[in-house]
Design an enzyme around this catalytic site. Structure first.
Site, PDB file in Angstrom:
ATOM      1  N   GLY A 212      50.226  31.781  35.291  1.00 23.19           N
ATOM      2  CA  GLY A 212      50.841  31.624  36.662  1.00 23.19           C
ATOM      3  C   GLY A 212      50.651  33.207  37.369  1.00 23.19           C
ATOM      4  O   GLY A 212      51.044  34.009  36.924  1.00 23.19           O
ATOM      5  N   ALA A 213      50.199  32.964  38.544  1.00 27.99           N
ATOM      6  CA  ALA A 213      50.051  34.291  39.208  1.00 27.99           C
ATOM      7  C   ALA A 213      51.225  35.267  39.501  1.00 27.99           C
ATOM      8  O   ALA A 213      51.075  36.451  39.095  1.00 27.99           O
ATOM      9  CB  ALA A 213      49.513  33.973  40.685  1.00 27.99           C
TER      10      ALA A 213
ATOM     11  N   ARG B  72      43.363  39.587  33.308  1.00 26.74           N
ATOM     12  CA  ARG B  72      42.702  38.466  33.979  1.00 26.74           C
ATOM     13  C   ARG B  72      42.268  38.855  35.248  1.00 26.74           C
ATOM     14  O   ARG B  72      43.033  39.600  35.976  1.00 26.74           O
ATOM     15  CB  ARG B  72      44.115  37.386  33.825  1.00 26.74           C
TER      16      ARG B  72
ATOM     17  N   GLN C  71      47.865  22.431  32.301  1.00 27.32           N
ATOM     18  CA  GLN C  71      49.085  22.836  32.669  1.00 27.32           C
ATOM     19  C   GLN C  71      50.039  21.670  33.657  1.00 27.32           C
ATOM     20  O   GLN C  71      51.132  21.885  33.429  1.00 27.32           O
ATOM     21  CB  GLN C  71      49.044  23.952  33.609  1.00 27.32           C
TER      22      GLN C  71
ATOM     23  N   ASP D 272      46.212  31.826  43.526  1.00 29.55           N
ATOM     24  CA  ASP D 272      46.043  32.775  42.537  1.00 29.55           C
ATOM     25  C   ASP D 272      45.451  34.044  43.483  1.00 29.55           C
ATOM     26  O   ASP D 272      45.673  35.385  43.416  1.00 29.55           O
ATOM     27  CB  ASP D 272      44.755  32.476  41.615  1.00 29.55           C
TER      28      ASP D 272
ATOM     29  N   ASN E  79      42.671  28.769  43.403  1.00 31.02           N
ATOM     30  CA  ASN E  79      43.533  28.173  42.529  1.00 31.02           C
ATOM     31  C   ASN E  79      42.994  27.473  41.384  1.00 31.02           C
ATOM     32  O   ASN E  79      41.713  27.478  41.389  1.00 31.02           O
ATOM     33  CB  ASN E  79      44.704  27.189  43.387  1.00 31.02           C
ATOM     34  N   LYS E  80      43.757  27.060  40.596  1.00 36.44           N
ATOM     35  CA  LYS E  80      43.143  26.216  39.272  1.00 36.44           C
ATOM     36  C   LYS E  80      42.042  25.501  39.550  1.00 36.44           C
ATOM     37  O   LYS E  80      42.150  24.706  40.603  1.00 36.44           O
ATOM     38  CB  LYS E  80      44.508  25.602  38.711  1.00 36.44           C
TER      39      LYS E  80
HETATM   40  O1  MRU Z   1      45.534  29.653  34.405  1.00 33.66           O
HETATM   41  P1  MRU Z   1      46.806  29.637  35.033  1.00 33.66           P
HETATM   42  O2  MRU Z   1      47.676  28.926  34.296  1.00 33.66           O
HETATM   43  O3  MRU Z   1      47.528  30.966  35.066  1.00 33.66           O
HETATM   44  O4  MRU Z   1      46.560  29.157  36.616  1.00 33.66           O
HETATM   45  C1  MRU Z   1      47.667  28.993  37.316  1.00 33.66           C
HETATM   46  C2  MRU Z   1      47.430  28.396  38.680  1.00 33.66           C
HETATM   47  O5  MRU Z   1      46.205  28.479  38.961  1.00 33.66           O
HETATM   48  C3  MRU Z   1      48.558  28.411  39.573  1.00 33.66           C
HETATM   49  O6  MRU Z   1      48.540  27.284  40.470  1.00 33.66           O
HETATM   50  C4  MRU Z   1      48.668  29.520  40.471  1.00 33.66           C
HETATM   51  O7  MRU Z   1      48.731  30.716  39.528  1.00 33.66           O
HETATM   52  C5  MRU Z   1      49.888  29.823  41.321  1.00 33.66           C
HETATM   53  S1  MRU Z   1      51.218  29.919  40.222  1.00 33.66           S
HETATM   54  C6  MRU Z   1      52.667  29.954  41.195  1.00 33.66           C
END
Ligand code: MRU
Length: 361
Positions: free
Chosen positions: A52-53, A96, A202, A243, A253-254
């Site tokens: 998560g960012a 990352r 997730q 992100d 985003n994801k």
């Molecule tokens: O690969 P991840 O689980 O780190 O990806 C997370 C996401 O895409 C979230 O939507 C994003 O980081 C926002 S978290 C507040």
């Protein structure tokens, strides 16, 4: 400010180490791990023990403190300590590539390192204080995002979210799920539809866990189902995290978020992004400049260690996609909701708050 029941602190500095929820074990086990070294933190970010960012931003800041503690034991000159610590900071930032909060928080720590007039022990202490400050600010920022976002949630709404932008993706409270928490505190008739979010699930593993812990009615759906429920008129709005957001509002985003945004546009469902200003990267003009993380093929070919496809098949596994700004109804930040034209609204909010202007690398 709104309160929430599950006061999960996803990541926290404790004396000389970082303590975090091991998210690879969720939902079966809710267990904390202690990260005591710089390289261990790099691995924790890369293997998504922390994810998560905003959470990996704080993890990056902690990682710099851990490396500073290690280098302080090596009898280096102050100049050599600073040189090596800058290199270690860059290494942590490379764990990352997509979430800019990581580079942003590490850049904040590099400002501390390079602007300090203290000796080595003093720099280590200043880095620790900065990490704790970023940690505390994250929760306050998320509550503000939540409260601004709650203003646009219709009464009794069903909110669709993708991935996990919750307490477990931040230090606490969450961004997209912060909006849900604040809205639920005002109106307990709202509910959430959570996309499963293949390949790492997730949404299923983390979002459903933290929302049900807070007693928020949640329905799990698989990623392909969102347009079906939108067509039936069962989704009133979408809120997702981010992100990295470019200066024109394009949002990474994801993977799968873009598909949801297209479906939302087609069905006239408002599509909101909730993110702190530290997720906005004003150094890039459009989403085309965002580096998309490629992850292991095994995440796609296997579920719980079991192969689910022909072993010889080709696989591609981008971790994120970019939603074009024209599909986004509003970007909910701690300074209010930014609206199109994002080039203008983003420039305006950054001119007001220069402390967010931080050089990335
Ligand atoms: O690969 P991840 O689980 O780190 O990806 C997370 C996401 O895409 C979230 O939507 C994003 O980081 C926002 S978290 C507040």
């Amino acid at each position: 400010m709104t309160e929430f029941k599950s006061k999960i602190k996803t990541i926290e500095w404790v004396d000389t180490y970082s303590r975090m929820v091991d998210q690879t074990l969720l939902p079966e086990e809710f267990k904390y791990v202690n990260i005591t070294g710089g390289k261990q933190m790099y691995d924790a970010i890369k293997t998504m023990i922390v994810r998560g960012a905003p959470a990996i931003g704080v993890a990056g800041a902690h990682g710099v403190v851990l490396y500073a503690q290690e280098l302080a034991k090596e009898n280096l000159s102050r100049d050599e300590f600073i040189k090596q610590l800058n290199e270690k900071a860059d290494f942590i930032a490379s764990s990352r590539p997509t979430a800019v909060n990581l580079m942003w928080a590490v850049a904040k720590q590099k400002e501390v390192i390079n602007n300090s007039s203290s000796g080595i022990a003093g720099i280590v202490e200043e880095l620790k204080q900065k990490a704790i400050q970023l940690e505390n600010e994250d929760i306050e920022i998320n509550k503000k995002i939540g409260d601004y976002g709650a203003e646009v949630v219709p009464e009794g709404a069903t909110i669709l979210t993708h991935c996990n932008a919750g307490a477990l993706a931040t230090v606490g409270y969450g961004t997209a799920l912060g909006v849900v928490r604040s809205a639920f505190a005002k109106d307990p008739t709202i509910q959430v539809f959570a996309d499963e979010t293949r390949p790492r699930q997730q949404g299923a593993r983390i979002t459903t866990l933290e929302l049900t812990m807070d007693g928020i009615p949640t329905t799990l759906i698989t990623d392909g189902m969102c347009s079906y429920f939108m067509k039936k008129g069962m989704i009133d709005m979408v809120v997702v995290g981010a992100d990295r957001i470019a200066a024109n509002g394009d949002t990474a985003n994801k993977i799968g978020t873009y598909t949801v945004a297209i479906a939302a546009k087609y069905h006239n469902v408002p599509f909101y992004v909730a993110a702190p200003l530290s997720t906005i990267d004003t150094s890039i003009k459009t989403g085309d400049e965002i580096v998309i993380e490629e992850r292991s093929h095994e995440e796609v070919t296997h579920i719980n260690g079991k192969i689910i496809c022909a072993p010889q098949v080709n696989v591609i596994n981008p971790g994120f996609d970019v939603t074009p700004h024209e599909l986004i109804t509003g970007i909910i930040t701690e300074k209010g909701i930014l609206r199109p034209d994002y080039k203008k609204s983003i420039a305006e909010v950054f001119n007001q708050d220069l402390s967010y202007r931080c050089k990335h690398y």
